[in-house]
Design a protein around this motif. Structure first.
Motif, short mmCIF file in Angstrom:
data_model
loop_
_atom_site.label_atom_id
_atom_site.label_comp_id
_atom_site.label_asym_id
_atom_site.label_seq_id
_atom_site.Cartn_x
_atom_site.Cartn_y
_atom_site.Cartn_z
N THR A 1 7.32 2.73 -9.77
CA THR A 1 6.94 1.52 -10.37
C THR A 1 4.57 1.52 -10.23
N SER A 2 4.38 0.80 -11.08
CA SER A 2 2.61 0.52 -11.24
C SER A 2 2.06 0.37 -9.84
N TRP A 3 0.42 0.00 -9.19
CA TRP A 3 -0.07 -0.08 -8.90
C TRP A 3 0.64 -1.66 -8.47
N THR A 4 1.01 -1.54 -7.06
CA THR A 4 1.57 -3.09 -6.47
C THR A 4 0.77 -3.01 -5.57
N THR A 5 1.04 -4.09 -4.64
CA THR A 5 0.43 -4.04 -3.08
C THR A 5 1.30 -3.83 -2.48
N SER A 6 0.99 -3.41 -1.28
CA SER A 6 1.90 -2.73 -0.23
C SER A 6 1.36 -2.83 1.55
N PRO B 1 4.30 -7.97 1.00
CA PRO B 1 5.71 -7.62 0.51
C PRO B 1 6.68 -7.71 1.83
N LEU C 1 -2.96 -1.00 -1.58
CA LEU C 1 -2.07 -0.26 -3.14
C LEU C 1 -1.34 0.53 -2.77
N GLU C 2 -0.18 1.04 -3.34
CA GLU C 2 0.46 1.97 -4.03
C GLU C 2 0.89 2.29 -5.01
N ASP C 3 1.09 3.41 -6.18
CA ASP C 3 1.75 3.92 -7.24
C ASP C 3 2.11 4.93 -6.87
#
Length: 258
Positions: A212-217, A245, A206-208
């Motif tokens: 962007t807020s926390w999203t699956t990378s 993604p 996950l990346e923030d």
């Protein structure tokens, strides 16, 4: 261990010399070969004081989506050493990657990497293991730091290992150049014989960022195997995208020799 390598322009490296040096130093390292059962997951046990190993890591990734249409072949050499009975330290030379994209070929070199791992509970004597680690990467344009909690549970010929890793990468001096990341990694391995292990690894990244807020990378899963032969060992894994993604690789093939 989670690794996010900063990249900068390539340097010229003679990989034949690096390979010969790796083999010579690996054979000269004290202690028996201690193969890791996973490629991307770190186990809780540490080297005894005064013992260590050299590792050559190789990875090939491929992404067919238009957002990241490329192939990459990466190499890196690192060393791990038992500084104290429960404290292990490591250092890795810059990662060298050859990237093919849109008919062009480019070489990228990552920053150096240092880390330390401390074992709180030994899985060989207590029935389960617990360790913590800190990792730092430094490049010309980026730098990053990770903290990791490692847990392990042996179950006869089976072992289950979990890594929780969190960190931050800075691409510049201001707040807009930073990116936070977190990963959860779970692995299960089975000892087929004294020198052969088979298992499965699962990774969730996950990346923030400031945008962007926390999203699956990235989400990956795949099999692995580890083989020991005398003073050397080989661990290999094939990771496949599991709902990642579009900009993530479709698959990653990895191997480590120590």
């Amino acid at each position: 261990m989670a690794k996010r390598f900063p990249t900068y322009h390539a340097a010229v490296i003679n990989w034949r010399i690096v390979g010969y040096t790796l083999i010579a130093l690996t054979l000269a390292m004290p202690g028996p070969a201690l193969a890791g059962r996973f490629v991307n997951i770190t186990e809780t046990a540490t080297f005894p004081r005064g013992e260590g190993e050299l590792v050559q890591a190789t990875a090939f990734s491929q992404c067919r989506d238009q957002a990241c249409a490329n192939e990459a072949l990466e190499f890196q050499v690192g060393v791990e050493y038992g500084l104290l009975d429960r404290l292990q330290v490591g250092f890795a030379l810059p990662q060298v990657a050859t990237v093919w994209a849109e008919g062009d070929q480019a070489t990228e070199v990552g920053g150096t990497l240092v880390w330390g791992l401390y074992n709180f509970i030994d899985p060989t004597t207590r029935g389960w293991g617990l360790s913590a680690a800190i990792i730092y990467a430094e490049g010309q344009e980026e730098r990053g730091a990770d903290l990791a909690l490692l847990a392990e549970k042996p179950l006869g010929d089976w072992v289950v290992v979990y890594n929780a890793v969190g960190g931050r990468t800075w691409a510049g001096v201001d707040e807009f150049g930073r990116a936070d990341a977190m990963s959860h990694r779970l692995g299960v391995s089975y000892q087929v014989s004294g020198s052969l292990f088979l298992g499965v690894e699962c990774d969730w990244f996950l990346e923030d960022t400031p945008d962007t807020s926390w999203t699956t990378s990235g989400r990956f899963v795949g099999p692995n195997l580890s083989v020991t032969a005398g003073p050397l060992w080989v661990t290999a894994a094939a990771h496949f995208s599991a709902g990642s993604p579009e900009a993530s690789p479709d698959h990653i093939l990895q191997a480590q020799v120590g």
